[in-house]
Design a protein around this motif. Structure first.
Motif, PDB file in Angstrom:
ATOM      1  N   ASP A 167       0.810  -1.044   0.047  1.00  0.00           N
ATOM      2  CA  ASP A 167       0.087  -0.200  -0.037  1.00  0.00           C
ATOM      3  C   ASP A 167       0.899   1.369  -0.073  1.00  0.00           C
ATOM      4  OD1 ASP A 167       0.718  -0.694   2.847  1.00  0.00           O
ATOM      5  OD2 ASP A 167      -0.830   0.717   3.373  1.00  0.00           O
ATOM      6  N   LEU A 168       2.211   1.186   0.263  1.00  0.00           N
ATOM      7  CA  LEU A 168       3.151   2.248   0.077  1.00  0.00           C
ATOM      8  C   LEU A 168       4.018   2.195  -0.994  1.00  0.00           C
ATOM      9  CD1 LEU A 168       4.003   2.705   3.766  1.00  0.00           C
ATOM     10  CD2 LEU A 168       2.441   3.750   2.510  1.00  0.00           C
ATOM     11  N   THR A 169       3.840   1.221  -2.024  1.00  0.00           N
ATOM     12  CA  THR A 169       4.678   0.919  -3.122  1.00  0.00           C
ATOM     13  C   THR A 169       3.903   1.723  -4.444  1.00  0.00           C
ATOM     14  OG1 THR A 169       5.481  -0.944  -2.290  1.00  0.00           O
ATOM     15  CG2 THR A 169       5.513  -0.709  -4.505  1.00  0.00           C
ATOM     16  N   HIS A 170       4.973   2.456  -5.201  1.00  0.00           N
ATOM     17  CA  HIS A 170       4.287   3.121  -6.390  1.00  0.00           C
ATOM     18  C   HIS A 170       5.146   2.623  -7.391  1.00  0.00           C
ATOM     19  CE1 HIS A 170       2.401   6.160  -3.980  1.00  0.00           C
ATOM     20  NE2 HIS A 170       3.135   5.911  -3.139  1.00  0.00           N
ATOM     21  N   ILE A 171       4.410   2.251  -8.481  1.00  0.00           N
ATOM     22  CA  ILE A 171       5.166   1.992  -9.744  1.00  0.00           C
ATOM     23  C   ILE A 171       4.387   2.856 -10.678  1.00  0.00           C
ATOM     24  CG2 ILE A 171       5.632  -0.117 -11.366  1.00  0.00           C
ATOM     25  CD1 ILE A 171       6.252  -0.623  -8.352  1.00  0.00           C
ATOM     26  N   VAL A 172       5.429   3.468 -11.726  1.00  0.00           N
ATOM     27  CA  VAL A 172       4.904   4.073 -12.768  1.00  0.00           C
ATOM     28  C   VAL A 172       5.422   3.623 -13.943  1.00  0.00           C
ATOM     29  CG1 VAL A 172       5.318   6.301 -13.789  1.00  0.00           C
ATOM     30  CG2 VAL A 172       5.011   6.249 -11.446  1.00  0.00           C
ATOM     31  N   ILE A 173       4.792   3.167 -15.027  1.00  0.00           N
ATOM     32  CA  ILE A 173       5.233   2.868 -16.331  1.00  0.00           C
ATOM     33  C   ILE A 173       4.894   3.984 -17.269  1.00  0.00           C
ATOM     34  CG2 ILE A 173       4.793   1.229 -18.243  1.00  0.00           C
ATOM     35  CD1 ILE A 173       3.714  -0.960 -16.048  1.00  0.00           C
ATOM     36  N   GLU A 174       6.183   4.385 -17.763  1.00  0.00           N
ATOM     37  CA  GLU A 174       6.292   5.410 -19.064  1.00  0.00           C
ATOM     38  C   GLU A 174       6.625   4.630 -20.248  1.00  0.00           C
ATOM     39  OE1 GLU A 174       8.332   9.061 -18.076  1.00  0.00           O
ATOM     40  OE2 GLU A 174       9.338   7.923 -16.294  1.00  0.00           O
ATOM     41  N   GLU A 175       5.712   5.036 -21.288  1.00  0.00           N
ATOM     42  CA  GLU A 175       5.905   4.450 -22.417  1.00  0.00           C
ATOM     43  C   GLU A 175       6.346   5.452 -23.451  1.00  0.00           C
ATOM     44  OE1 GLU A 175       2.877   1.420 -23.818  1.00  0.00           O
ATOM     45  OE2 GLU A 175       1.371   3.032 -22.733  1.00  0.00           O
ATOM     46  N   VAL A 176       7.271   5.168 -24.021  1.00  0.00           N
ATOM     47  CA  VAL A 176       8.293   6.268 -24.906  1.00  0.00           C
ATOM     48  C   VAL A 176       8.046   5.782 -26.420  1.00  0.00           C
ATOM     49  CG1 VAL A 176      10.410   7.034 -25.331  1.00  0.00           C
ATOM     50  CG2 VAL A 176       9.940   6.468 -23.042  1.00  0.00           C
ATOM     51  N   ASP A 177       7.680   6.649 -27.286  1.00  0.00           N
ATOM     52  CA  ASP A 177       7.627   6.500 -28.640  1.00  0.00           C
ATOM     53  C   ASP A 177       8.900   5.839 -29.142  1.00  0.00           C
ATOM     54  OD1 ASP A 177       5.717   6.949 -30.852  1.00  0.00           O
ATOM     55  OD2 ASP A 177       7.562   7.416 -31.448  1.00  0.00           O
ATOM     56  N   THR A 178       8.928   4.976 -30.042  1.00  0.00           N
ATOM     57  CA  THR A 178      10.097   4.402 -30.537  1.00  0.00           C
ATOM     58  C   THR A 178      10.982   5.319 -31.600  1.00  0.00           C
ATOM     59  OG1 THR A 178       8.719   3.577 -32.446  1.00  0.00           O
ATOM     60  CG2 THR A 178       9.367   1.941 -30.554  1.00  0.00           C
ATOM     61  N   ASP A 179      10.365   6.671 -31.964  1.00  0.00           N
ATOM     62  CA  ASP A 179      11.017   7.560 -32.427  1.00  0.00           C
ATOM     63  C   ASP A 179      11.831   8.591 -31.532  1.00  0.00           C
ATOM     64  OD1 ASP A 179      10.273   6.988 -34.936  1.00  0.00           O
ATOM     65  OD2 ASP A 179       8.544   8.319 -34.977  1.00  0.00           O
ATOM     66  N   ASN A 180      11.507   8.218 -30.140  1.00  0.00           N
ATOM     67  CA  ASN A 180      11.954   9.105 -28.937  1.00  0.00           C
ATOM     68  C   ASN A 180      13.152   8.293 -28.283  1.00  0.00           C
ATOM     69  OD1 ASN A 180      10.752  11.602 -29.767  1.00  0.00           O
ATOM     70  ND2 ASN A 180       9.005  10.926 -28.555  1.00  0.00           N
ATOM     71  N   TRP A 181      13.351   6.914 -28.702  1.00  0.00           N
ATOM     72  CA  TRP A 181      14.247   6.055 -27.869  1.00  0.00           C
ATOM     73  C   TRP A 181      15.094   5.625 -29.079  1.00  0.00           C
ATOM     74  CZ3 TRP A 181      12.451   3.231 -23.197  1.00  0.00           C
ATOM     75  CH2 TRP A 181      13.362   2.580 -22.644  1.00  0.00           C
ATOM     76  N   GLY A 182      16.548   5.601 -28.562  1.00  0.00           N
ATOM     77  CA  GLY A 182      17.639   5.284 -29.769  1.00  0.00           C
ATOM     78  C   GLY A 182      18.830   4.556 -28.970  1.00  0.00           C
ATOM     79  N   TYR A 183      19.370   4.038 -29.867  1.00  0.00           N
ATOM     80  CA  TYR A 183      20.510   3.247 -29.290  1.00  0.00           C
ATOM     81  C   TYR A 183      21.145   2.913 -30.946  1.00  0.00           C
ATOM     82  CZ  TYR A 183      17.925  -1.091 -30.221  1.00  0.00           C
ATOM     83  OH  TYR A 183      16.969  -1.972 -30.575  1.00  0.00           O
ATOM     84  N   ALA A 184      22.418   2.422 -30.842  1.00  0.00           N
ATOM     85  CA  ALA A 184      23.337   2.216 -31.950  1.00  0.00           C
ATOM     86  C   ALA A 184      23.085   3.309 -33.062  1.00  0.00           C
ATOM     87  CB  ALA A 184      22.863   0.957 -32.644  1.00  0.00           C
ATOM     88  N   GLY A 185      23.190   4.438 -32.510  1.00  0.00           N
ATOM     89  CA  GLY A 185      23.183   5.504 -33.634  1.00  0.00           C
ATOM     90  C   GLY A 185      22.055   5.948 -34.009  1.00  0.00           C
ATOM     91  N   MET A 186      20.868   5.394 -33.888  1.00  0.00           N
ATOM     92  CA  MET A 186      19.754   5.751 -34.626  1.00  0.00           C
ATOM     93  C   MET A 186      18.292   5.521 -33.687  1.00  0.00           C
ATOM     94  SD  MET A 186      19.734   2.146 -36.858  1.00  0.00           S
ATOM     95  CE  MET A 186      21.455   2.010 -36.932  1.00  0.00           C
TER      96      MET A 186
END
Length: 68
Positions: free
Chosen positions: A38-57
């Motif tokens: 009852d004191l634990t908070h979980i937040v799930i953030e969904e990020v658009d794949t255009d706003n998440w990058g790795y490997a230079g793209m």
């Protein structure tokens, strides 16, 4: 009061799957650390794949290249 922030790409995760992630993280914090649900908070953030990058793209571009 535990606060957990989970970031995932926005691509087809269902409401039920997110609810399961919240339950299981809450259960783990209670079982392992003795934290009260009852004191634990979980937040799930969904990020658009255009706003998440790795490997230079963006993730969108990466997935398009690797699926060809």
């Amino acid at each position: 009061m535990p606060f957990v922030n989970v970031r995932i790409t926005r691509d087809g995760v269902t409401r039920e799957q997110k609810a399961q992630v919240i339950r299981e993280i809450t259960d783990t914090l209670q079982r392992v650390l003795g934290k009260r649900p009852d004191l634990t908070h979980i937040v799930i953030e969904e990020v658009d794949t255009d706003n998440w990058g790795y490997a230079g793209m963006t993730t969108t571009e990466y997935r398009q290249r690797t699926s060809e």
